[in-house]
Design an enzyme around this catalytic site. Structure first.
Site, PDB file in Angstrom:
ATOM      1  CE  LYS A  67      43.937  26.542  44.555  1.00 24.85           C
ATOM      2  NZ  LYS A  67      42.122  27.194  44.152  1.00 24.85           N
ATOM      3  NE  ARG A 110      39.498  29.234  46.048  1.00 23.16           N
ATOM      4  CZ  ARG A 110      39.409  30.206  45.001  1.00 23.16           C
ATOM      5  NH1 ARG A 110      39.190  30.366  43.944  1.00 23.16           N
ATOM      6  NH2 ARG A 110      40.862  30.325  45.508  1.00 23.16           N
ATOM      7  CG  HIS A 137      34.067  22.471  35.880  1.00 20.77           C
ATOM      8  ND1 HIS A 137      33.472  21.250  35.983  1.00 20.77           N
ATOM      9  CD2 HIS A 137      35.010  22.501  37.049  1.00 20.77           C
ATOM     10  CE1 HIS A 137      33.946  20.982  36.940  1.00 20.77           C
ATOM     11  NE2 HIS A 137      34.811  21.480  37.845  1.00 20.77           N
ATOM     12  CD  GLN A 138      35.527  27.183  38.710  1.00 21.57           C
ATOM     13  OE1 GLN A 138      34.409  27.234  39.439  1.00 21.57           O
ATOM     14  NE2 GLN A 138      36.141  26.331  38.398  1.00 21.57           N
ATOM     15  CG  ASN A 159      28.798  30.309  27.617  1.00 20.40           C
ATOM     16  OD1 ASN A 159      29.741  31.187  28.210  1.00 20.40           O
ATOM     17  ND2 ASN A 159      28.753  29.530  27.533  1.00 20.40           N
ATOM     18  N   GLY A 220      34.914  35.200  37.281  1.00 24.12           N
ATOM     19  CA  GLY A 220      36.096  34.790  36.325  1.00 24.12           C
ATOM     20  C   GLY A 220      37.129  35.402  36.223  1.00 24.12           C
ATOM     21  CG  ASP A 222      41.002  33.729  37.604  1.00 28.19           C
ATOM     22  OD1 ASP A 222      41.265  33.838  36.340  1.00 28.19           O
ATOM     23  OD2 ASP A 222      40.697  32.734  38.074  1.00 28.19           O
TER      24      ASP A 222
HETATM   25  P1  NAD Z   1      35.954  26.524  31.314  1.00 30.93           P
HETATM   26  O1  NAD Z   1      36.987  26.175  30.828  1.00 30.93           O
HETATM   27  O2  NAD Z   1      35.164  25.305  31.631  1.00 30.93           O
HETATM   28  O3  NAD Z   1      34.852  27.529  30.759  1.00 30.93           O
HETATM   29  C1  NAD Z   1      34.825  28.665  30.563  1.00 30.93           C
HETATM   30  C2  NAD Z   1      34.022  29.779  30.191  1.00 30.93           C
HETATM   31  O4  NAD Z   1      34.201  31.196  29.662  1.00 30.93           O
HETATM   32  C3  NAD Z   1      32.987  29.551  28.862  1.00 30.93           C
HETATM   33  O5  NAD Z   1      31.287  29.832  29.465  1.00 30.93           O
HETATM   34  C4  NAD Z   1      33.648  29.531  27.886  1.00 30.93           C
HETATM   35  O6  NAD Z   1      31.984  30.284  26.830  1.00 30.93           O
HETATM   36  C5  NAD Z   1      33.202  31.290  28.655  1.00 30.93           C
HETATM   37  N1  NAD Z   1      34.210  31.846  27.186  1.00 30.93           N
HETATM   38  C6  NAD Z   1      35.651  31.716  27.101  1.00 30.93           C
HETATM   39  N2  NAD Z   1      36.031  32.947  25.426  1.00 30.93           N
HETATM   40  C7  NAD Z   1      35.464  33.111  25.868  1.00 30.93           C
HETATM   41  C8  NAD Z   1      35.002  35.157  24.783  1.00 30.93           C
HETATM   42  N3  NAD Z   1      35.907  34.562  24.036  1.00 30.93           N
HETATM   43  N4  NAD Z   1      34.466  35.009  25.095  1.00 30.93           N
HETATM   44  C9  NAD Z   1      33.703  34.828  25.724  1.00 30.93           C
HETATM   45  N5  NAD Z   1      33.509  33.950  26.703  1.00 30.93           N
HETATM   46  C10 NAD Z   1      34.015  33.535  27.016  1.00 30.93           C
HETATM   47  O7  NAD Z   1      36.110  27.269  32.821  1.00 30.93           O
HETATM   48  P2  NAD Z   1      35.752  27.768  34.122  1.00 30.93           P
HETATM   49  O8  NAD Z   1      35.870  26.314  35.247  1.00 30.93           O
HETATM   50  O9  NAD Z   1      34.081  27.273  33.892  1.00 30.93           O
HETATM   51  O10 NAD Z   1      36.233  28.983  34.421  1.00 30.93           O
HETATM   52  C11 NAD Z   1      35.649  30.229  34.197  1.00 30.93           C
HETATM   53  C12 NAD Z   1      36.576  31.228  34.232  1.00 30.93           C
HETATM   54  O11 NAD Z   1      36.301  30.977  35.829  1.00 30.93           O
HETATM   55  C13 NAD Z   1      38.204  31.326  33.809  1.00 30.93           C
HETATM   56  O12 NAD Z   1      38.099  32.845  33.465  1.00 30.93           O
HETATM   57  C14 NAD Z   1      38.944  30.221  36.126  1.00 30.93           C
HETATM   58  O13 NAD Z   1      39.956  31.069  35.428  1.00 30.93           O
HETATM   59  C15 NAD Z   1      38.245  31.345  36.747  1.00 30.93           C
HETATM   60  N6  NAD Z   1      37.670  30.761  38.070  1.00 30.93           N
HETATM   61  C16 NAD Z   1      38.394  32.055  38.878  1.00 30.93           C
HETATM   62  C17 NAD Z   1      38.179  31.422  40.194  1.00 30.93           C
HETATM   63  C18 NAD Z   1      38.197  32.649  41.087  1.00 30.93           C
HETATM   64  O14 NAD Z   1      38.667  32.541  42.514  1.00 30.93           O
HETATM   65  N7  NAD Z   1      37.416  33.758  41.218  1.00 30.93           N
HETATM   66  C19 NAD Z   1      37.936  30.470  40.427  1.00 30.93           C
HETATM   67  C20 NAD Z   1      38.006  29.343  39.832  1.00 30.93           C
HETATM   68  C21 NAD Z   1      38.085  29.753  38.490  1.00 30.93           C
END
Ligand code: NAD
Length: 321
Positions: A67, A110, A137-138, A159, A220, A222
């Site tokens: 990917k 996934r 988003h997730q 949140n 979250g 990663d």
């Molecule tokens: P997004 O940008 O849509 O949302 C971000 C989230 O983090 C929101 O809930 C926001 O309020 C919160 N946030 C931002 N800054 C913050 C802070 N300083 N303190 C506390 N919360 C805070 O992102 P998303 O697409 O929902 O992704 C969320 C996380 O998941 C990201 O870190 C992304 O890298 C991670 N992610 C992990 C995997 C995995 O396989 N583990 C896969 C996809 C995304």
């Protein structure tokens, strides 16, 4: 070579198919039949973008590929998704490319499937209240996948940006569940299962918030430097992960390991539980924590499922390459 564009993916995969693909590849990883290659992730010094690759080979499923993608913070202003992913699959017998698949929806599916697999195998069977930390988003994908695993009766959520909580409310409405916005202390006091899915740089959920019997899916974190929960929780919990090498370097466990609260050897690959080689949860009081770091093999597994269905239904674009 088959091409499945991003816009076609939604009709070619279900959350159930994503779950099955991810559960199978976690099982194969724990048997040593599938392995991930080291992750590449670089700030490219242009457009403020982070770009990289996650790749691997599943000898059991015969999935080879990568990917490619990353994060372009300026995309939203252009009407595009900030996270951009594309999956490339190759024939493991010849190295020839077999497919290119849009990876944006697949990433969400996934990732939700991974925490859902952890809930299936580690949460208490009588779990009733789902706690959500994060409303990005997730989070909606996470909630939808979680409720398939237990008879949840209510969702509580917190949140950092309260204006985003409407996403959790709307998703709970869609699922027919009551939703209540709460502070982290109340969330921990009520929830039987907690999913954290934020890009937070510091712990939101403290050790004192988490009661015995809770299952946490920390999804979250990663990247080095991100953090969602108090490392002391990991010292009290039985810690599981998708891949130990990622858990201790870029996952939630990076902090507990760095502080000497747990050792790498304390962390169990969830595939061992799936395979019946580890008991998983052994009591109703045990705290279980899944450190879902996100591995390339998850992406290959769901992309392969999409390609198989697209080919069967004649929905892929076939090109000579
Ligand atoms: P997004 O940008 O849509 O949302 C971000 C989230 O983090 C929101 O809930 C926001 O309020 C919160 N946030 C931002 N800054 C913050 C802070 N300083 N303190 C506390 N919360 C805070 O992102 P998303 O697409 O929902 O992704 C969320 C996380 O998941 C990201 O870190 C992304 O890298 C991670 N992610 C992990 C995997 C995995 O396989 N583990 C896969 C996809 C995304």
């Amino acid at each position: 070579m088959l091409i499945v564009p991003e816009a076609a993916v939604a009709d070619l995969i279900t959350p159930e198919a994503s779950f099955d693909a991810v559960e199978a590849v976690f099982a194969a990883m724990a048997k040593g039949e599938a392995y991930n290659f080291p992750v590449v992730r670089e700030a490219i010094g242009y457009a403020d973008a982070l770009y990289g690759f996650k790749s691997g080979f599943d000898r059991a499923g015969l999935h080879l590929g990568l990917k490619s993608g990353g994060y372009w913070p300026g995309n939203a202003a252009k009407g595009l998704t900030n996270h951009q992913s594309t999956v490339f699959l190759f024939d493991p017998d010849t190295g020839r490319p077999t497919a290119v698949v849009g990876g944006n929806l697949l990433t969400a599916l996934r990732t939700a499937a991974a925490s859902s697999v952890s809930i299936k195998h580690l949460a208490r069977p009588d779990a009733k209240i789902l706690g959500m930390i994060g409303a990005g988003h997730q989070s909606a994908f996470q909630m939808r996948a979680a409720v398939r695993q237990r008879a949840f009766e209510k969702v509580v959520g917190w949140n950092y940006h309260p204006e985003m909580l409407s996403r959790l409310q709307e998703t709970a409405d869609e699922l027919g569940l009551p939703f209540e916005a709460v502070e982290p202390a109340q969330l921990g006091a009520e929830a039987d299962v907690i999913i954290a899915i934020t890009s937070s740089p510091a712990a939101s959920l403290l050790d004192a918030h988490v009661r015995p019997g809770t299952h946490l899916a920390c999804m979250g974190t990663d990247t080095k430097g991100k953090q969602e929960v108090d490392p002391k929780i990991l010292a009290r919990a039985s810690v599981f992960t998708d891949e130990v090498a990622q858990s201790v370097t870029i996952g939630e466990a990076q902090h507990a390991v760095a502080q000497g609260l747990i050792a790498e050897g304390d962390i169990v690959e969830i595939g061992r539980v799936i395979n019946g080689d580890h008991p998983g949860r052994t009591s109703a009081e045990e705290i279980t924590l899944f450190d879902g770091t996100g591995v390339g093999l998850q992406d290959l597994a769901v992309a392969a499922a999409v390609v198989e269905r697209a080919a069967a239904e004649g929905k892929a674009i076939d090109v000579e390459f």
